[in-house]
Write a protein that holds these residues in place. Structure first.
Motif, PDB file in Angstrom:
ATOM      1  N   GLY B  91       3.461  -2.775  10.966  1.00 19.61           N
ATOM      2  CA  GLY B  91       3.079  -2.437   9.483  1.00 19.61           C
ATOM      3  C   GLY B  91       2.155  -1.498   9.610  1.00 19.61           C
ATOM      4  N   LEU B  92       1.469  -1.015  10.589  1.00 18.35           N
ATOM      5  CA  LEU B  92       0.338   0.063  10.643  1.00 18.35           C
ATOM      6  C   LEU B  92       0.890   1.530  10.241  1.00 18.35           C
ATOM      7  N   VAL B  93       0.630   2.174   9.243  1.00 16.68           N
ATOM      8  CA  VAL B  93       0.959   3.480   8.740  1.00 16.68           C
ATOM      9  C   VAL B  93       0.069   4.398   9.232  1.00 16.68           C
ATOM     10  N   LYS B 136      -6.334 -10.969   7.510  1.00 16.29           N
ATOM     11  CA  LYS B 136      -6.220 -12.253   7.156  1.00 16.29           C
ATOM     12  C   LYS B 136      -5.755 -12.612   5.607  1.00 16.29           C
ATOM     13  N   LEU B 137      -6.836 -12.092   4.880  1.00 18.85           N
ATOM     14  CA  LEU B 137      -6.392 -11.980   3.610  1.00 18.85           C
ATOM     15  C   LEU B 137      -5.189 -11.673   2.976  1.00 18.85           C
ATOM     16  N   LEU B 138      -4.904 -10.594   3.559  1.00 20.02           N
ATOM     17  CA  LEU B 138      -3.559  -9.738   3.172  1.00 20.02           C
ATOM     18  C   LEU B 138      -2.482 -10.671   3.613  1.00 20.02           C
ATOM     19  N   HIS B 139      -2.386 -11.012   4.800  1.00 18.21           N
ATOM     20  CA  HIS B 139      -1.305 -11.775   5.229  1.00 18.21           C
ATOM     21  C   HIS B 139      -1.145 -13.083   4.590  1.00 18.21           C
ATOM     22  N   ASP B 227       5.463  -6.006   2.804  1.00 21.79           N
ATOM     23  CA  ASP B 227       6.803  -6.130   1.914  1.00 21.79           C
ATOM     24  C   ASP B 227       6.788  -7.742   1.462  1.00 21.79           C
ATOM     25  N   ALA B 228       6.171  -7.577   0.175  1.00 23.88           N
ATOM     26  CA  ALA B 228       6.281  -8.944  -0.423  1.00 23.88           C
ATOM     27  C   ALA B 228       7.520  -9.629  -0.647  1.00 23.88           C
ATOM     28  N   ALA B 229       8.443  -8.795  -0.936  1.00 30.93           N
ATOM     29  CA  ALA B 229       9.949  -9.346  -0.979  1.00 30.93           C
ATOM     30  C   ALA B 229      10.445  -9.786  -0.060  1.00 30.93           C
ATOM     31  N   ASN B 230      10.209  -9.348   1.134  1.00 29.08           N
ATOM     32  CA  ASN B 230      10.626 -10.218   2.461  1.00 29.08           C
ATOM     33  C   ASN B 230       9.601 -10.992   3.139  1.00 29.08           C
ATOM     34  N   GLY B 231       8.431 -10.860   2.727  1.00 31.02           N
ATOM     35  CA  GLY B 231       7.291 -11.575   3.208  1.00 31.02           C
ATOM     36  C   GLY B 231       7.117 -11.193   4.941  1.00 31.02           C
ATOM     37  N   ILE B 232       7.156  -9.983   4.989  1.00 28.02           N
ATOM     38  CA  ILE B 232       6.710  -9.429   6.356  1.00 28.02           C
ATOM     39  C   ILE B 232       6.051  -8.133   6.154  1.00 28.02           C
ATOM     40  N   SER B 233       5.169  -7.562   7.325  1.00 29.51           N
ATOM     41  CA  SER B 233       4.808  -6.327   7.441  1.00 29.51           C
ATOM     42  C   SER B 233       6.001  -5.333   7.446  1.00 29.51           C
ATOM     43  N   ALA B 234       5.696  -4.157   6.976  1.00 25.11           N
ATOM     44  CA  ALA B 234       6.944  -3.404   7.233  1.00 25.11           C
ATOM     45  C   ALA B 234       7.326  -2.839   8.757  1.00 25.11           C
ATOM     46  N   THR B 235       8.500  -2.871   9.023  1.00 28.00           N
ATOM     47  CA  THR B 235       8.965  -2.712  10.315  1.00 28.00           C
ATOM     48  C   THR B 235       9.695  -1.394  10.464  1.00 28.00           C
ATOM     49  N   ASP B 236      10.609  -1.245  11.342  1.00 26.63           N
ATOM     50  CA  ASP B 236      11.500   0.043  11.617  1.00 26.63           C
ATOM     51  C   ASP B 236      12.573  -0.250  10.938  1.00 26.63           C
ATOM     52  N   ALA B 237      12.751  -1.245   9.949  1.00 25.66           N
ATOM     53  CA  ALA B 237      13.809  -1.345   9.027  1.00 25.66           C
ATOM     54  C   ALA B 237      13.408  -0.543   7.622  1.00 25.66           C
ATOM     55  N   HIS B 238      11.973  -0.048   7.424  1.00 27.64           N
ATOM     56  CA  HIS B 238      11.675   0.356   6.345  1.00 27.64           C
ATOM     57  C   HIS B 238      11.581   1.951   6.398  1.00 27.64           C
ATOM     58  N   VAL B 239      11.950   2.505   5.344  1.00 29.59           N
ATOM     59  CA  VAL B 239      11.819   4.170   5.404  1.00 29.59           C
ATOM     60  C   VAL B 239      11.205   4.407   4.090  1.00 29.59           C
ATOM     61  N   ARG B 240      10.103   5.069   4.310  1.00 28.44           N
ATOM     62  CA  ARG B 240       8.806   5.344   3.340  1.00 28.44           C
ATOM     63  C   ARG B 240       9.207   6.590   2.632  1.00 28.44           C
ATOM     64  N   VAL B 241       9.572   6.642   1.423  1.00 31.02           N
ATOM     65  CA  VAL B 241       9.619   7.876   0.401  1.00 31.02           C
ATOM     66  C   VAL B 241       8.651   8.327  -0.120  1.00 31.02           C
ATOM     67  N   ALA B 242       7.809   7.389  -0.898  1.00 32.40           N
ATOM     68  CA  ALA B 242       6.857   8.114  -1.626  1.00 32.40           C
ATOM     69  C   ALA B 242       5.796   7.076  -2.064  1.00 32.40           C
ATOM     70  N   VAL B 243       4.505   7.276  -2.047  1.00 33.88           N
ATOM     71  CA  VAL B 243       3.534   6.112  -2.562  1.00 33.88           C
ATOM     72  C   VAL B 243       2.750   6.605  -3.772  1.00 33.88           C
ATOM     73  N   GLY B 244       2.490   5.820  -4.478  1.00 35.62           N
ATOM     74  CA  GLY B 244       1.474   5.989  -5.771  1.00 35.62           C
ATOM     75  C   GLY B 244       0.831   4.728  -6.182  1.00 35.62           C
ATOM     76  N   LEU B 245       0.194   4.775  -7.563  1.00 33.92           N
ATOM     77  CA  LEU B 245      -0.363   3.770  -7.774  1.00 33.92           C
ATOM     78  C   LEU B 245       0.423   2.388  -8.303  1.00 33.92           C
ATOM     79  N   ASP B 246       1.483   3.027  -8.704  1.00 29.11           N
ATOM     80  CA  ASP B 246       2.468   2.047  -8.950  1.00 29.11           C
ATOM     81  C   ASP B 246       3.938   2.641  -9.154  1.00 29.11           C
TER      82      ASP B 246
END
Lengths: 472, 280, 313
Positions: B91-93, B136-139, B227-246
């Motif tokens: 999950g570390l970016v 700990k909080l974030l998890h 990744d709240a929908a999957n309940g996990i930290s992001a892995t090598d299954a995630h491809v990051r396209v864009a970031v924003g405030l929402d």
């Protein structure tokens, strides 16, 4: 409470030099003549105003902002001071905005706390790193100034987004010229009627480098239902530019065009009177129907100038206001010529406790309020109102600032009982072009018509006066 | 050696108009960038009409494309096709393009503004996590959002706010991400919205939308993806396209159309392992 | 100029013209229905008035039958009927407000005063006398508006777009009367009805203010084929199709000249005008008056679309 500075009279009752002629004239004029002129003024306003008042019921009310026929006078020396102060302040504001949206040196220097900018709703992250034509952000500023004594002019508020009121400045002068030709013949009053010319020159000067020799300037209005629509159409008319709505414009290949009967015509400079939020549904509020889809892409590509730039609210925000003296020093290495009203920011705990203990002496303002709403004037407030505000600022300290109650200067004003002093402020309009800063002498004087009132906003019973700057 | 994948991504959006449209203008957030655990091997973006694509970097460092297409047409397709090599970094970016300090990502937006219910929820998670404001909080938050909010594509849409979705206790990845962001920001943790793609572990490769998750900032560690929908930290299954405030800051396609009557939009996303495996 | 401004000017003129036409229709129908039955027959003139206004479907959906009360309400005062006189003035005024600075003070005042005045008229048509006064007032407003445009506007594209709106609407209106009444104008081998049809013909002429003109032009008693000739081909007659198209061609040419470019609108207008010029009444009757009129209405509306496409969007 201190006694307010009387702009017309010395403490011993003699008229100050700038007011000598006016004072003598007021002394000699029969009360019914003045009353007659007042009526005539109202009639003229209604007649000129016909074109304005028809725009809608709210507009009709708006145009009937009371006009006081006694002018407010500034000597050449006084105006010189104000002029220099305004130029300095607006220069600093433009440098500050460029910094805030690029290097953010002022944050790195620790002068303004990060969160005051980053978490401020009027900061526009979308403008980060965005180049604006000629590095000018605020092309049109309306700086609200009050006077407390012979030497001191304070800035009460900077208006760096879409300041309005200049049409009143222009009309007030027209009316006065018609009503009191004899007074003008006794004074050398600096003209203001060239304001539209100066504005157009300013707007043309900031066109993007990519445009043709004669840039096409338009005025963008939200439309007939906006409360300032009459000012928009008035100015477009005086400037000789098209008054456009969002639907008249479109973007093609990152260039702005307007739809004309002769086909698309490129637009180079947009004097926009629409708030940031509504400018472009593809970047800001997606539900806005007032703006132009893709406008920000043309802006980002450097193909159009927006006046004022997007995101200038981060310079005139009431919370940022208290940092203006440091801002002037930081960018210009000069002492501010115009003073800042000492301001307590309730977000800081020591300020909060001071404000809470001294509410009865202070004016408390909501950071994002405007028009004199959401405001507590301590000395005039009941203990219940004070208690209510004490609770409010405790719950949302970040939303409030407080300032001492200033004794705003007074000017002679026609009231029911005759002529009496009333508190005034002044909103001069500062134009910043690529070549230079232009300020027509004077501005809009607003007057609190209620005896003792310090609130000059038209929504709260304020009126306006013509403002005369005398030639040397 | 870090675990990794080479993912093939195809993402097609087809608009169909009841009558010929006079023109379309769109802004796209459809192009990923490299960072330490993501390498874009190739990426192609196609628009079905003749149009010049203008590429820019937005204020947050994302790549955007703008285009205008003039009518008359009744169908418009926007297609991307590419391959991205990814690594699992728990999950570390890192190595991302940062245009703002983390504190900017404490800003509230209309979509993420918390109400009393979200504030109370955030406090509750905080105290359950023992007052720890870090990982700990974030998890704990990840677990609670994932557990409390039922995944349901029905009741919400793209303009649903965190507050609305939280009240419904239902939503899609967008809603779960908004709730996560809203709650942790209220606790003083900078957090942002990530739009991208997700390679499903259950073998299903055809999806009807991209994916969304959050990144939160942990001092001394940096940005960490949840990744709240999957309940996990992001892995090598995630491809990051864009970031924003929402969501609005990373919306794959924001556009306007002139004329053309009613419209339908058909989205097809396909994420699977590329045929050619990584060499290292 | 901005397309939106031109569009507003064009529609202001169209709506004012339409209001006047509706007033004339109502006026003529009232006169006709005042006559003893023996003079006009038993046809429902109020129904025919609705047809002439081109709004039968909406009317039938909202009213049980066509009579003086319902038709006057529908055509003059209804807020539901988008092209009632009331709504014509509403729309004209809303357009005028949006392009206030493109109008002269005189034009604005006419529209605005009419609009304010209209607020005084309630939903109830009132007595016959009141209605007559109302209808005359509508016609006077239109005259004033047209006159102030003629006397005060600069002769540039602003003026020409108002003219386009006016003539396009006028041509449509004249054609619609012909469309509904064409059967009365067909030449017959033997004179039938006599006085019965005379009043119908007179009503048609009156609705396009051409009764006096007719006598000046033909110096004859009213004959149906001459009425048709006057309304279709006589280019001296201000409301004839030929005259409307002479003007449409002229003003479209002015615009093309100013902009240095012409397009489909100019070509279409000339084609229609040429056809009118080349036509003779006998041929029209031979090929079918009704077909001719229907074709014209379609052509005219397609010219409207072409003008919109070329200039107003």
């Amino acid at each position: 409470m201190t006694i307010a500075f009387d702009e017309m009279k010395e403490p011993d009752g003699r008229p100050r030099p700038a007011y000598a002629e006016l004072s003598a004239w007021l002394g000699g004029v029969a009360p019914d003549v003045l009353a007659y002129r007042r009526q005539e003024a109202e009639l003229l306003f209604r007649r000129i105003g016909i074109t304005f008042s028809v725009y809608g019921e709210t507009e009709a009310e708006e145009r009937l902002i009371p006009f006081d026929v006694i002018p407010r006078i500034l000597s050449a020396a006084e105006w010189d001071l104000v002029h220099r102060g305004l130029e300095q302040r607006v220069k600093a504001i433009n440098l500050y905005l460029k910094d805030i949206y690029t290097g953010r040196e002022i944050l790195k220097a620790g002068i303004i706390p990060d969160d005051m900018v980053f978490q401020n709703p009027v900061f526009r992250p979308e403008m980060n790193g965005q180049k604006v034509p000629h590095d000018i952000y605020v092309h049109i500023a309306g700086i609200d100034i009050v006077r407390v004594d012979a030497e001191s002019f304070y800035v009460l508020e900077d208006n760096a987004r879409t300041p309005s009121g200049v049409s009143y400045m222009l009309e007030n002068r027209e009316i006065m010229l018609r009503l009191f030709p004899e007074l003008f013949s006794r004074h050398r009053v600096a003209p203001v009627e060239n304001y539209p010319d100066e504005l157009l020159a300013t707007l043309k000067s900031v066109a993007p480098d990519t445009t043709s020799a004669d840039p096409n300037v338009v005025l963008l209005t939200p439309g007939v239902f906006n409360s300032a629509y009459y000012e928009h159409s008035f100015l477009a008319d005086k400037l000789g530019v098209e008054l456009v709505e969002g639907r008249d414009l479109f973007i093609k290949d990152e260039v702005v065009y307007m739809r004309t009967t002769e086909g698309p015509k490129r637009v180079d400079v947009i004097y926009r009177r629409i708030d940031d939020d509504f400018l472009d549904p593809l970047t800001f509020r997606p539900d806005s129907a007032l703006g132009v889809p893709g406008l920000m892409s043309a802006y980002q590509a450097g193909n159009v100038t927006l006046a004022n730039a997007v995101g200038t609210g981060i310079s005139d925000d009431k919370a940022i206001y208290s940092y203006m003296p440091q801002i002037v020093k930081f960018y210009l290495d000069q002492e501010p010529i115009l003073k800042n009203v000492p301001t307590w920011c309730c977000r800081e705990s020591d300020h909060l406790s001071y404000v809470s203990d001294h509410l009865s002496e202070l004016v408390v303002k909501e950071v994002h309020g405007s028009g004199g709403y959401g405001m507590l004037i301590g000395p005039a407030a009941s203990s219940a109102q004070i208690a209510e505000f004490r609770a409010k600022i405790k719950t949302h300290p970040k939303n409030f600032i407080a300032q001492p109650t200033l004794a705003l200067s007074t000017c002679p004003t026609c009231v029911d009982s005759g002529i009496a002093p009333r508190h005034v402020d002044l909103r001069p309009f500062v134009l910043t072009g690529r070549d230079r800063v232009r300020i027509v002498p004077g501005g809009l004087t607003r007057v609190a018509l209620k005896a003792g009132s310090l609130v000059v906003n038209s929504s709260q019973g304020g009126g306006t006066k013509d403002t005369w700057v005398l030639d040397r | 050696m870090m675990a990794g994948m080479r993912l093939r991504i195809r993402h097609g959006t087809v608009y169909r108009y009841a009558s010929p449209t006079k023109g379309v203008i769109q802004t796209l957030h459809l192009t990923p960038r490299n960072h330490a655990s993501q390498y874009v091997a190739y990426w192609r973006l196609d628009v079905s009409e003749n149009a010049k694509l203008y590429m820019h970097e937005d204020a947050f460092g994302n790549i955007t494309h703008n285009f205008t297409a003039e009518g008359a047409f009744t169908e418009l397709g926007v297609h991307v096709d590419g391959e991205v090599e990814t690594h699992d970094t728990d999950g570390l970016v890192s190595g991302t393009i940062e245009r703002f300090p983390p504190s900017l990502y404490l800003r509230e937006t209309p979509l993420t503004h918390p109400d009393a219910a979200i504030l109370a929820f955030a406090q509750e998670v905080m105290s359950a996590a023992g007052g720890d404001g870090g990982l700990k909080l974030l998890h704990a938050m990840l677990g609670r959002v994932n557990g409390d909010i039922v995944f349901d594509t029905d009741p919400t849409h793209t303009t649903t706010t965190a507050v609305e979705a939280f009240a419904l206790k239902r939503g899609v990845c967008q809603d779960l991400t908004h709730i996560f962001i809203s709650a942790v920001r209220s606790l003083g943790v900078p957090a942002r919205y990530v739009g991208g793609y997700f390679h499903r572990m259950d073998g299903i490769i055809d999806q009807d939308a991209g994916h969304a998750w959050a990144e939160a900032y942990v001092p001394d560690l940096g940005w960490v993806a949840f990744d709240a929908a999957n309940g996990i930290s992001a892995t090598d299954a995630h491809v990051r396209v864009a970031v924003g405030l929402d969501y609005l800051g990373v919306t794959p396609i924001r556009g306007t159309r002139y004329g053309g009557g009613s419209e339908t939009m058909d989205v097809k996303v396909r994420v699977d392992q590329a045929k050619r495996q990584m060499q290292n | 100029m901005l397309s939106r401004t031109a569009d507003s000017l064009y529609w202001i003129a169209r709506h004012v013209e339409r209001a006047e036409y509706l007033a004339r229709i109502l006026d003529g129908t009232m006169r006709l229905t005042n006559l003893p039955l023996a003079y006009v027959g038993t046809s429902n003139e109020w129904k025919s008035a609705i047809a002439t206004a081109g709004n039968t479907k909406l009317f039938e959906d909202n009213y049980p039958e066509a009579n003086e009360e319902t038709v006057i309400h529908f055509l003059a005062l209804s807020t539901e009927n988008p092209s009632s006189i009331r709504n014509c003035f509403e729309t004209a005024r809303a357009n005028a407000r949006a392009v206030r600075t493109a109008l002269t003070a005189e034009m604005w005042e006419t529209i605005n005063t009419a609009w304010i005045e209209l607020q005084r008229f309630s939903n109830d048509p009132g007595t016959r006398e009141e209605i007559t006064r109302f209808l005359r007032w509508v016609q006077e407003t239109s005259l004033r508006f047209d006159g102030s445009a003629y006397r005060t506007m600069l002769r540039n594209d602003s003026y020409w777009f108002t003219r386009l709106g006016l003539y396009l609407e006028r041509a449509d209106n004249t054609a619609r009367i012909l469309d509904v009444k064409y059967h009365l104008l067909l030449p017959r081998l033997e004179p039938v009805g006599g006085s019965l049809d005379y009043f119908q013909w007179a009503a048609i002429l009156r609705s396009v203010s051409a009764l006096t003109a007719y006598h000046w032009v033909y110096r004859e008693s009213v004959k149906p084929w001459l009425v048709a000739d006057l309304l279709i081909l006589n280019d001296q007659m201000p409301r004839s199709l030929a005259n409307c198209y002479e003007n449409l061609v002229r003003y479209l040419d002015e615009i093309a000249g100013m902009y240095g470019r012409q397009g489909p609108a100019q070509r279409q207008a000339r084609a229609i005008y040429n056809r009118l010029e080349a036509s003779r009444m006998e041929e029209i009757f031979q090929h079918g008056l009704h077909e001719f009129i229907n074709e014209f209405i379609a052509d005219n509306s397609s010219l409207g679309a072409a003008i919109s496409q070329q200039y107003l969007m």
